[in-house]
Design a protein around this motif. Structure first.
Motif, PDB file in Angstrom:
ATOM      1  N   GLY A  45       0.816  -1.207   0.000  1.00  0.00           N
ATOM      2  CA  GLY A  45       0.000   0.000   0.000  1.00  0.00           C
ATOM      3  C   GLY A  45       0.855   1.266   0.000  1.00  0.00           C
ATOM      4  N   PHE A  46       0.183   2.397  -0.061  1.00  0.00           N
ATOM      5  CA  PHE A  46       0.875   3.689  -0.080  1.00  0.00           C
ATOM      6  C   PHE A  46       1.727   3.845   1.185  1.00  0.00           C
ATOM      7  CE2 PHE A  46       0.905   8.176   1.203  1.00  0.00           C
ATOM      8  CZ  PHE A  46       1.564   8.725   0.117  1.00  0.00           C
ATOM      9  N   GLY A  47       2.996   4.222   0.995  1.00  0.00           N
ATOM     10  CA  GLY A  47       3.874   4.490   2.138  1.00  0.00           C
ATOM     11  C   GLY A  47       4.518   3.269   2.756  1.00  0.00           C
ATOM     12  N   SER A  48       4.366   2.086   2.119  1.00  0.00           N
ATOM     13  CA  SER A  48       4.939   0.874   2.719  1.00  0.00           C
ATOM     14  C   SER A  48       6.379   0.612   2.262  1.00  0.00           C
ATOM     15  CB  SER A  48       4.049  -0.348   2.416  1.00  0.00           C
ATOM     16  OG  SER A  48       3.859  -0.492   1.026  1.00  0.00           O
ATOM     17  N   GLY A  49       6.888   1.434   1.355  1.00  0.00           N
ATOM     18  CA  GLY A  49       8.312   1.342   1.021  1.00  0.00           C
ATOM     19  C   GLY A  49       8.649   0.599  -0.254  1.00  0.00           C
ATOM     20  N   LYS A  50       7.717   0.550  -1.240  1.00  0.00           N
ATOM     21  CA  LYS A  50       8.007  -0.141  -2.505  1.00  0.00           C
ATOM     22  C   LYS A  50       9.176   0.520  -3.230  1.00  0.00           C
ATOM     23  CE  LYS A  50       3.917   0.580  -4.128  1.00  0.00           C
ATOM     24  NZ  LYS A  50       3.360   1.232  -2.924  1.00  0.00           N
ATOM     25  N   ARG A 107       7.546 -15.939  -9.362  1.00  0.00           N
ATOM     26  CA  ARG A 107       7.822 -17.017  -8.400  1.00  0.00           C
ATOM     27  C   ARG A 107       8.379 -16.471  -7.090  1.00  0.00           C
ATOM     28  NH1 ARG A 107      11.551 -21.287 -10.904  1.00  0.00           N
ATOM     29  NH2 ARG A 107      10.997 -22.368  -8.972  1.00  0.00           N
ATOM     30  N   CYS A 108       8.376 -15.157  -6.971  1.00  0.00           N
ATOM     31  CA  CYS A 108       8.911 -14.535  -5.766  1.00  0.00           C
ATOM     32  C   CYS A 108       7.979 -13.383  -5.398  1.00  0.00           C
ATOM     33  CB  CYS A 108      10.314 -14.022  -6.062  1.00  0.00           C
ATOM     34  SG  CYS A 108      11.281 -13.717  -4.604  1.00  0.00           S
ATOM     35  N   PHE A 109       7.514 -13.361  -4.153  1.00  0.00           N
ATOM     36  CA  PHE A 109       6.476 -12.414  -3.741  1.00  0.00           C
ATOM     37  C   PHE A 109       6.907 -11.783  -2.428  1.00  0.00           C
ATOM     38  CE2 PHE A 109       2.185 -11.423  -2.016  1.00  0.00           C
ATOM     39  CZ  PHE A 109       1.629 -10.787  -3.114  1.00  0.00           C
ATOM     40  N   TRP A 110       7.284 -10.502  -2.489  1.00  0.00           N
ATOM     41  CA  TRP A 110       7.732  -9.785  -1.289  1.00  0.00           C
ATOM     42  C   TRP A 110       6.607  -8.864  -0.837  1.00  0.00           C
ATOM     43  CZ3 TRP A 110      12.452  -8.301  -4.684  1.00  0.00           C
ATOM     44  CH2 TRP A 110      13.328  -9.390  -4.764  1.00  0.00           C
ATOM     45  N   ALA A 111       5.754  -9.355   0.050  1.00  0.00           N
ATOM     46  CA  ALA A 111       4.567  -8.605   0.473  1.00  0.00           C
ATOM     47  C   ALA A 111       4.949  -7.543   1.502  1.00  0.00           C
ATOM     48  CB  ALA A 111       3.537  -9.568   1.060  1.00  0.00           C
ATOM     49  N   LEU A 112       4.759  -6.289   1.156  1.00  0.00           N
ATOM     50  CA  LEU A 112       5.062  -5.195   2.084  1.00  0.00           C
ATOM     51  C   LEU A 112       3.881  -4.965   3.019  1.00  0.00           C
ATOM     52  CD1 LEU A 112       6.888  -2.636  -0.240  1.00  0.00           C
ATOM     53  CD2 LEU A 112       7.852  -4.425   1.175  1.00  0.00           C
ATOM     54  N   TYR A 144       4.915   1.487   9.352  1.00  0.00           N
ATOM     55  CA  TYR A 144       4.588   2.518  10.343  1.00  0.00           C
ATOM     56  C   TYR A 144       5.383   2.321  11.628  1.00  0.00           C
ATOM     57  CZ  TYR A 144       0.712   3.933   7.339  1.00  0.00           C
ATOM     58  OH  TYR A 144      -0.031   4.404   6.276  1.00  0.00           O
ATOM     59  N   ALA A 145       5.827   1.072  11.876  1.00  0.00           N
ATOM     60  CA  ALA A 145       6.666   0.807  13.052  1.00  0.00           C
ATOM     61  C   ALA A 145       8.145   1.046  12.742  1.00  0.00           C
ATOM     62  CB  ALA A 145       6.452  -0.633  13.514  1.00  0.00           C
ATOM     63  N   ARG A 146       8.425   1.611  11.561  1.00  0.00           N
ATOM     64  CA  ARG A 146       9.787   1.916  11.092  1.00  0.00           C
ATOM     65  C   ARG A 146      10.616   0.645  10.903  1.00  0.00           C
ATOM     66  NH1 ARG A 146       8.464   5.949   8.966  1.00  0.00           N
ATOM     67  NH2 ARG A 146      10.601   6.682   8.693  1.00  0.00           N
ATOM     68  N   HIS A 147       9.963  -0.459  10.579  1.00  0.00           N
ATOM     69  CA  HIS A 147      10.687  -1.701  10.277  1.00  0.00           C
ATOM     70  C   HIS A 147      10.832  -1.787   8.760  1.00  0.00           C
ATOM     71  CE1 HIS A 147      11.648  -6.124  10.926  1.00  0.00           C
ATOM     72  NE2 HIS A 147      11.476  -6.044   9.620  1.00  0.00           N
ATOM     73  N   TYR A 148      12.041  -1.486   8.271  1.00  0.00           N
ATOM     74  CA  TYR A 148      12.302  -1.553   6.831  1.00  0.00           C
ATOM     75  C   TYR A 148      13.442  -2.542   6.569  1.00  0.00           C
ATOM     76  CZ  TYR A 148       9.452   2.638   6.185  1.00  0.00           C
ATOM     77  OH  TYR A 148       8.417   3.534   6.153  1.00  0.00           O
ATOM     78  N   PRO A 149      13.445  -3.248   5.433  1.00  0.00           N
ATOM     79  CA  PRO A 149      12.354  -3.311   4.464  1.00  0.00           C
ATOM     80  C   PRO A 149      11.118  -3.934   5.116  1.00  0.00           C
ATOM     81  CG  PRO A 149      14.359  -4.403   3.643  1.00  0.00           C
ATOM     82  CD  PRO A 149      14.570  -4.124   5.083  1.00  0.00           C
ATOM     83  N   ALA A 150       9.944  -3.383   4.786  1.00  0.00           N
ATOM     84  CA  ALA A 150       8.715  -3.807   5.457  1.00  0.00           C
ATOM     85  C   ALA A 150       8.137  -5.060   4.815  1.00  0.00           C
ATOM     86  CB  ALA A 150       7.701  -2.659   5.413  1.00  0.00           C
ATOM     87  N   ILE A 151       8.997  -6.043   4.542  1.00  0.00           N
ATOM     88  CA  ILE A 151       8.571  -7.300   3.916  1.00  0.00           C
ATOM     89  C   ILE A 151       8.034  -8.227   5.007  1.00  0.00           C
ATOM     90  CG2 ILE A 151       9.369  -9.352   2.675  1.00  0.00           C
ATOM     91  CD1 ILE A 151      11.398  -7.528   1.248  1.00  0.00           C
ATOM     92  N   ASN A 152       6.768  -8.557   4.898  1.00  0.00           N
ATOM     93  CA  ASN A 152       6.119  -9.412   5.895  1.00  0.00           C
ATOM     94  C   ASN A 152       6.539 -10.868   5.671  1.00  0.00           C
ATOM     95  OD1 ASN A 152       4.110 -11.177   7.155  1.00  0.00           O
ATOM     96  ND2 ASN A 152       2.961  -9.313   7.553  1.00  0.00           N
ATOM     97  N   TRP A 153       7.233 -11.443   6.672  1.00  0.00           N
ATOM     98  CA  TRP A 153       7.786 -12.797   6.519  1.00  0.00           C
ATOM     99  C   TRP A 153       6.717 -13.870   6.551  1.00  0.00           C
ATOM    100  CZ3 TRP A 153       9.148  -9.012   9.926  1.00  0.00           C
ATOM    101  CH2 TRP A 153       8.565  -9.061  11.197  1.00  0.00           C
TER     102      TRP A 153
END
Length: 584
Positions: A235-240, A410-415, A421-430
């Motif tokens: 989404g907007f602001g997630s660091g793409k 074949r590779c999906f890096w979901a931000l 917002y918690a300043r965890h970058y890269p904001a890739i959800n594991w």
């Protein structure tokens, strides 16, 4: 007299009535200003054209002129270090001639026709020149040698003229060949290629090597292979854009093609300024020397967004055919899909899900399928790796662009917005991300990193997965009720999240992390976990282990150990033993 006149105008879509002079996907010149357009539909009565420039001021009755050729990119020395718009017009030259705003119908050569290049000939008289074979080279930048190849659109033939080594303009004839039919073809430093057609290859090779990015969460948990395709949805602001900047700066591709498709102008300005100042870590030369930028900002004509994606991938394939490994960053494919939706709406086509055209999946697949690790027509190896950002509205990953992109990568890096917002970058959800390249790359990791690397990765994933399940309990009744072994899992997971997965793009020791440091950091975290488990098994509470400060020390490894002093990491095993001995 030209009888091909504009019949109607609907935004970027123009129609010509009762004409048989046009063919599908032909490039045409529209109106008195001769704006660039492309034929996208033909029926018995109307020819439909999409115009890649602003149609403001265009009137019915103005002429439309066919070109006889497909929409093509000009390929030759001078592409690197340049910045183009979506239809390969050089923006620096346009600014010098037109000022800050580009007038409709402005034509300027994509490449500098006045510059002299130091050309070294690679063929001699009576040689047989085959498709894709290199006939001349010149230093394009301080990092990249440009290799002029026989275009696959020309037949092979015998060399009947070769110029001497020396300085030439891009349009000077340097080689002439005679084909088997007796026809002669003059070869220059440039060639043209239709942007919608993939360039031919010798054959596709299996994907077995990772694209090393220096970003721990990617290299360790969700690697991408050279010649692979990845999506970065968020989404907007997630660091793409920030994530793509990091990949463009640090990945081990030879050449970077960065396509800003419908993005904000200030973001493209930031890319330009950053890339101009950055030094390539491998060569200590400016990073721009191996980068080409295609800027198609959100206020530029919408139809040109569609062309910019294909222009970018064509430039990438051209350098791949020279034997280079190319990474293309497309930011963002959602803006491209929106352009398709707008033009489809103006054509009054039957809409599919959320108003997107029914052919959206096939267009997305055509783009991502142009990635690959290949043997070129001249026997060299090259690759194109595609990393496409997706901007789902409201961060809804179930929308059509994200879902259809998932089918072809074949590779999906979901931000994750909450991580950003918690300043965890890269904001890739594991928990939401995945990579299907792990099995393909396992042998490379065993050979080039360590046989233990894959085991450590699985251990890290298992701890993060267990933490995710425990968080459901913690949210309900708090962490105090957890048994000590589960409290330890939560602590180690925090070390992994904060000390390993979180990475500071602005810290000199943390912006890029070599594989050796990543592997040793994993070993230290695993060792801490194993030693702490032994204490917990003897009923020593986790709170006492935390009081020693060793957990915080391990978290700060990423800042405390510079990349050129990795021998310091070896002392952490002893440090862990000494700290935990105090608890006993």
């Amino acid at each position: 007299m030209n009888n091909n006149l504009i019949y109607s105008i609907n935004g970027p879509v123009v129609t010509v009535k009762d004409s048989k002079d046009f063919s599908m996907q032909e490039m045409v010149f529209v109106g008195n200003k001769e704006m660039m357009g492309e034929v996208i539909g033909i029926d018995e009565q109307y020819t439909t054209i999409q115009v890649y420039e602003s149609t403001t001021g265009l009137k019915p009755g103005e002429p439309v002129r066919p070109s006889g050729s497909l929409l093509s990119a000009t390929l030759g020395p001078g592409i690197l270090k340049n910045i183009f718009d979506g239809i390969e017009r050089p923006l620096k030259e346009l600014m010098e001639t037109e000022g800050a705003f580009i007038a409709a119908g402005t034509t300027v050569s994509p490449l500098d026709e006045e510059k002299l290049w130091d050309v070294t000939m690679q063929v001699k008289l009576h040689d047989r020149l085959r498709s894709g074979q290199i006939y001349a080279t010149c230093p394009e930048t301080e990092l990249i040698e440009h290799r002029c190849m026989l275009s696959p659109m020309l037949p092979e033939g015998e060399v009947i003229f070769v110029a001497d080594h020396g300085q030439y303009h891009i349009n000077d004839e340097i080689v002439r060949i005679r084909d088997d039919q007796g026809e002669e073809h003059a070869l220059t430093l440039t060639q043209k290629w239709p942007i919608r057609n993939p360039r031919p290859v010798g054959f596709r090779k299996p994907i077995t090597r990772p694209l090393i990015t220096g970003q721990r969460v990617i290299d360790t948990l969700f690697p991408i292979a050279k010649g692979g395709a990845a999506a970065i949805p968020g989404g907007f602001g997630s660091g793409k854009t920030m994530t793509q900047h990091q990949l463009a700066k640090w990945c081990d591709a030879d050449i970077i093609v960065y396509v800003g498709c419908g993005e904000r102008g200030n973001e493209m300005t930031q890319v330009l300024e950053e890339f101009t100042d950055l030094i390539d870590p491998k060569s200590n030369k400016p990073l721009l020397a191996r980068t080409v930028l295609i800027a198609n900002t959100s206020n530029m004509p919408v139809a040109a967004r569609e062309a910019s994606i294909y222009t970018g991938i064509t430039l990438a394939e051209y350098y791949r055919d020279m034997g280079y490994h190319v990474a293309i960053m497309a930011d963002s494919t959602s803006r491209w899909a929106e352009a398709l939706r707008e033009i489809s709406g103006r054509l009054e086509e039957m809409p599919a899900e959320e108003g997107f055209p029914a052919y959206l999946p096939s267009r997305i697949s055509q783009f991502y399928e142009r990635a690959g690790y290949i043997e070129t027509l001249n026997g060299a190896e090259g690759s194109v790796t595609i990393i496409g950002a997706v901007s789902p509205q409201g961060a809804d990953f179930s929308e059509p662009v994200t879902q259809n992109t998932k089918r072809f990568v074949r590779c999906f890096w979901a931000l994750d917005k909450s991580l950003a917002y918690a300043r965890h970058y890269p904001a890739i959800n594991w928990n939401d991300s995945y990579s299907e390249y792990l099995d393909d790359l396992a042998r490379w990791y065993d050979k080039n990193v360590d046989r233990e690397f894959n085991t450590l990765r699985q251990e890290i994933r298992a701890i993060l997965h267990e933490e995710n399940q425990l968080m459901e309990i913690v949210k309900l009744i708090g962490s105090d009720v957890l048994p000590e072994d589960q409290k330890l899992t939560m602590e180690i997971a925090k070390v992994i999240r904060v000390g390993y997965l979180q990475q500071n793009a602005y810290h000199p020791a943390d912006t890029y992390v070599p594989f050796e440091k990543q592997f040793k950091m994993l070993k230290i975290i695993s060792y801490l976990n194993a030693q702490a488990k032994k204490l917990v098994a003897r009923r020593i509470p986790v709170s006492l282990i935390a009081k020693t400060g060793i957990i915080d020390k391990v978290v700060k490894i990423k800042y405390d150990v510079p990349n050129d002093q990795l021998e310091l990491l070896d002392g952490y095993f002893e440090m862990i033993d000494q700290a935990l001995a105090q608890v006993e």
